[in-house]
Design a protein around this motif. Structure first.
Motif, short mmCIF file in Angstrom:
data_model
loop_
_atom_site.label_atom_id
_atom_site.label_comp_id
_atom_site.label_asym_id
_atom_site.label_seq_id
_atom_site.Cartn_x
_atom_site.Cartn_y
_atom_site.Cartn_z
N ALA A 1 -31.40 32.69 64.15
CA ALA A 1 -30.30 32.21 62.53
C ALA A 1 -30.95 33.48 61.08
CB ALA A 1 -31.21 31.33 61.89
N LEU A 2 -31.74 34.32 61.85
CA LEU A 2 -32.71 35.23 60.98
C LEU A 2 -31.70 36.66 61.78
CD1 LEU A 2 -36.13 35.08 60.94
CD2 LEU A 2 -34.72 34.76 59.16
N LYS A 3 -31.57 36.37 62.26
CA LYS A 3 -30.13 37.48 63.42
C LYS A 3 -29.18 37.05 62.46
CE LYS A 3 -27.56 39.70 67.70
NZ LYS A 3 -26.43 38.61 66.75
N GLU A 4 -28.54 36.10 62.94
CA GLU A 4 -27.06 36.45 62.27
C GLU A 4 -27.35 36.20 60.20
OE1 GLU A 4 -25.80 31.87 62.86
OE2 GLU A 4 -26.14 32.16 64.98
N ASP A 5 -28.22 36.13 59.91
CA ASP A 5 -28.62 35.88 58.28
C ASP A 5 -28.44 37.89 58.42
OD1 ASP A 5 -28.86 35.50 55.72
OD2 ASP A 5 -30.77 36.83 56.00
N PHE A 6 -29.02 38.79 59.08
CA PHE A 6 -29.22 39.76 59.38
C PHE A 6 -27.56 40.60 59.16
CE2 PHE A 6 -28.68 44.80 60.67
CZ PHE A 6 -30.37 44.62 60.41
N GLU B 1 -41.10 36.84 60.68
CA GLU B 1 -41.41 37.07 58.92
C GLU B 1 -41.15 37.59 58.00
OE1 GLU B 1 -43.97 33.70 61.65
OE2 GLU B 1 -43.69 35.89 60.73
N PHE B 2 -41.59 39.26 58.70
CA PHE B 2 -41.41 40.12 57.75
C PHE B 2 -39.64 40.72 57.98
CE2 PHE B 2 -41.46 44.84 56.95
CZ PHE B 2 -42.07 45.38 56.19
N PHE B 3 -39.08 40.09 59.18
CA PHE B 3 -37.81 40.79 59.49
C PHE B 3 -37.47 40.02 58.25
CE2 PHE B 3 -34.03 40.20 60.83
CZ PHE B 3 -33.65 41.17 61.94
N GLU C 1 -33.64 40.79 53.30
CA GLU C 1 -33.57 40.68 52.05
C GLU C 1 -33.66 42.08 51.46
OE1 GLU C 1 -35.11 38.24 47.46
OE2 GLU C 1 -35.77 38.33 49.81
N PHE C 2 -34.92 42.00 51.68
CA PHE C 2 -34.76 43.70 51.05
C PHE C 2 -33.80 45.17 50.92
CE2 PHE C 2 -36.73 47.89 50.82
CZ PHE C 2 -37.71 48.54 49.79
N SER C 3 -33.04 45.00 52.48
CA SER C 3 -32.36 46.07 52.30
C SER C 3 -31.51 45.81 52.32
CB SER C 3 -32.28 46.37 53.89
OG SER C 3 -32.33 45.32 54.31
N SER C 4 -31.05 44.35 52.02
CA SER C 4 -28.99 44.21 51.35
C SER C 4 -29.10 43.97 49.85
CB SER C 4 -29.49 41.97 52.39
OG SER C 4 -29.36 42.08 54.19
#
Length: 242
Positions: free
Chosen positions: A123-128, A148-150, A155-158
């Protein structure tokens, strides 16, 4: 400062090629102490300016005063700063592959690719992908070792990609060119990221000429050696005059 006839001619050439507004204290100092280097630096700086594949505004986005003079908005400059703030992630993208090599050497290697990732990691991959518009296999080890850091980095890079109505204020191609600029800079030289962002520029409709112009502009960083060193020289010479 008082200029000799030769220096005055060089100043006039500078004004004609780069514009009077570009002549600042650092250029003035170089003209005073090293006119030959001033001439060579002016020629080097002028090449990408004359080609003009990128607009003057885009060329100057990392230089706030020049960017404003060339029509950049506050939002565009802030977004540029947000983009360059992601540079620090290369501590992870450089270090994690090495960590994985060490783990492999000790018989503690982690799985490759997406195989075995849990639903949360996928899900984190899809969000990225949704927020950043791409995916690269270099993120997979990062996602495995520290989801967690990813997630926080996504969020930070987006921020510069999803603010201002969901798309940011700079066009995607320009954002990717900014990434290319700091990845190729002599103080960084992060080759995996540079290749990735060059590919993204082309995928967003950019050209080889635009990328080459960014590389030329980034090469001008070396002139800062003169900026910093001559300022120190001026201060030391002033001390000796007392």
């Amino acid at each position: 400062m008082s200029l000799t006839p030769e220096q005055q001619n060089l100043k006039q050439r500078f004004d004609a090629e780069l514009g009077p507004a570009a002549f600042d204290e650092t250029w003035s100092r170089m003209l005073k102490h090293a006119p030959e280097m001033f001439t060579a630096s002016l020629r080097l700086t002028g090449v990408p300016k004359k080609k003009g594949y990128l607009s003057p505004k885009v060329q100057s986005l990392v230089h706030t005063r020049a960017a404003l003079a060339n029509g950049a908005t506050k939002a565009e400059i802030v977004e540029t700063l947000c983009l360059t703030s992601t540079l620090g992630i290369h501590a992870g993208t450089t270090g994690i592959p090495i960590l994985c090599e060490v783990l492999e050497e000790q018989g503690k290697g982690i799985p490759k690719g997406l195989e075995g990732m849990n639903k949360g990691q996928l899900a984190l991959k899809e969000d990225f992908e949704k927020k950043r518009g791409y995916w690269n296999t270099m993120w997979e080890e990062f996602l495995r070792l520290s989801p967690e850091f990813f997630d926080a980095y996504t969020e930070f890079s987006s921020v510069p990609w999803v603010n201002e109505g969901g798309k940011g204020v700079l066009e995607p191609k320009v954002k990717e060119l900014i990434y290319c600029a700091f990845d190729t800079a002599a103080t960084h030289m992060y080759q995996p990221g540079l290749k990735l962002h060059m590919r993204n520029v082309l995928n967003y409709g950019g050209t080889a000429e635009e990328i080459m112009e960014v590389l030329e502009l980034a090469s001008l960083l070396s002139i800062s050696t003169m900026d910093v060193g001559l300022e120190v020289l001026d201060k030391e010479l002033a001390k000796q005059s007392f």
